[in-house]
Design a protein around this motif. Structure first.
Motif, mmCIF file in Angstrom:
data_model
loop_
_atom_site.group_PDB
_atom_site.id
_atom_site.type_symbol
_atom_site.label_atom_id
_atom_site.label_comp_id
_atom_site.label_asym_id
_atom_site.label_seq_id
_atom_site.Cartn_x
_atom_site.Cartn_y
_atom_site.Cartn_z
ATOM 1 N N LYS A 16 35.746 25.534 -10.881
ATOM 2 C CA LYS A 16 36.739 26.477 -12.000
ATOM 3 C C LYS A 16 37.117 26.551 -12.592
ATOM 4 N N THR A 17 37.086 24.787 -13.464
ATOM 5 C CA THR A 17 37.231 24.809 -14.554
ATOM 6 C C THR A 17 36.411 25.311 -15.577
ATOM 7 N N ILE A 18 35.007 24.699 -15.180
ATOM 8 C CA ILE A 18 33.992 24.972 -16.101
ATOM 9 C C ILE A 18 34.133 26.864 -16.277
ATOM 10 N N GLN A 244 27.903 22.408 -27.310
ATOM 11 C CA GLN A 244 27.000 23.620 -27.883
ATOM 12 C C GLN A 244 26.459 23.392 -27.439
ATOM 13 N N HIS A 245 24.722 22.043 -27.956
ATOM 14 C CA HIS A 245 23.471 22.318 -28.265
ATOM 15 C C HIS A 245 22.902 21.798 -26.532
ATOM 16 N N THR A 246 23.487 21.490 -25.621
ATOM 17 C CA THR A 246 23.060 21.070 -24.229
ATOM 18 C C THR A 246 23.773 22.076 -23.035
ATOM 19 N N GLU A 247 23.296 21.606 -21.559
ATOM 20 C CA GLU A 247 23.701 21.986 -20.617
ATOM 21 C C GLU A 247 25.103 21.620 -20.418
ATOM 22 N N SER A 248 25.264 20.523 -21.381
ATOM 23 C CA SER A 248 26.938 19.175 -20.306
ATOM 24 C C SER A 248 28.239 20.365 -20.225
ATOM 25 N N VAL A 249 29.183 20.099 -18.947
ATOM 26 C CA VAL A 249 30.061 20.981 -19.310
ATOM 27 C C VAL A 249 30.869 19.673 -18.936
ATOM 28 N N GLY A 250 30.338 18.819 -19.535
ATOM 29 C CA GLY A 250 31.099 17.610 -19.021
ATOM 30 C C GLY A 250 31.694 16.268 -19.640
#
Length: 280
Positions: A16-18, A244-250
């Motif tokens: 939900k946060t994402i 902005q440059h990876t698939e990282s979301v946390g």
């Protein structure tokens, strides 16, 4: 007292946060005040593990990898100090999954009884390399043992996060079906006791490694969430670069959240008090 959540409930909260366009922030807490105010600042998860104790005593976080105390006992001690001050955020326990002296199933059940919603592998032999690392692996105290413990935790209903340091370990996290891959870039730079070795490790290099690790994990587990931590990823602007440059979301922040931000303000506060004049 912190609320306890099922694995599915934790995942739903994070998703939900994402979906709302915000990153997930995990705050390491080595003291109750760290956890209390990290939650007030909006931390999605509060993590307690042995290095937090050493870090907030003014020592380097890597003390958590040395034989200065029993890591799995310390996480329980910290739970009693931090959990009573947390209102809602799920609690994550950092565990030494390779500990050959502890039966992991009853230990994990004890963590559930204490109120933990999830676990991650810290301390981890992933931070060790060279001959010592190889001999840990050869004698059954290696990274694979940590992953087996996290798989057991998942079977018991805990939310699971796996630290990994390279593509091979990322693939192991993916194969284990863990909920989160945390791409670890090494000891965090900055502040009075941050890594000097990592200062020359550019964010671009870190992002490239995160992307390679992401590919390795998602070949096996396409839905795994990707977080990043450590090395040059020390400040909010650094985490934004990674988003902005990876698939990282946390982001998991320990030194970045509870150590570096207090060092200078604490010194400044004492200087301000010392600058006052008494009547002669």
């Amino acid at each position: 007292m912190a609320n306890q959540y099922t694995r599915t409930e934790v995942l739903n909260r994070l998703k939900k946060t994402i979906e709302e366009g915000h990153p997930v922030v995990i705050a390491g807490a080595g003291t109750g005040i760290s956890g209390k105010f990290a939650e007030k600042g909006g931390a999605d998860l509060i993590g307690v593990y042995n290095s937090g104790l050493y870090r907030m005593d003014g020592n380097g976080s890597l003390a958590g990898l040395m034989p200065y105390g029993n890591a799995n006992d310390i996480v329980i001690q910290l739970a009693h100090r931090v959990m009573p001050l947390i209102k809602e955020a799920p609690m994550i326990g950092g565990i030494s999954g390779s500990d050959p002296t502890r039966e992991m199933r009853p230990f994990l059940r004890h963590l559930i009884d204490l109120g933990f919603s999830g676990v991650m592998n810290f301390p981890t032999v992933g931070l060790i390399d060279g001959r010592f690392r190889q001999e840990l692996e050869d004698t059954g105290m290696g990274y694979g043992k940590e992953i087996e413990t996290l798989k057991l935790a998942k079977e018991l209903g805990l939310f699971t996060m796996g630290y990994a340091f390279n593509e091979e370990e990322a693939a192991m996290v993916g194969k284990a079906g863990l909920d989160v891959l945390i791409c670890h870039m090494g000891l965090t730079v900055g502040g009075s006791i941050g890594s000097k070795y990592s200062e020359d490790y550019a964010l671009k290099e870190a992002a490239d490694l995160v992307n390679r690790m992401t590919d390795a994990a998602r070949k096996i587990s396409p839905d795994i969430l990707i977080f990043s931590h450590g090395g040059p990823i020390a400040m909010p602007k650094d985490t934004e670069y990674m988003y902005q440059h990876t698939e990282s979301v946390g982001f998991l922040g320990a030194s970045s959240i509870e150590r570096i931000p207090i060092e200078q303000p604490l010194m400044d506060a004492v200087k301000d008090f010392k600058s006052c004049l008494i009547k002669q």
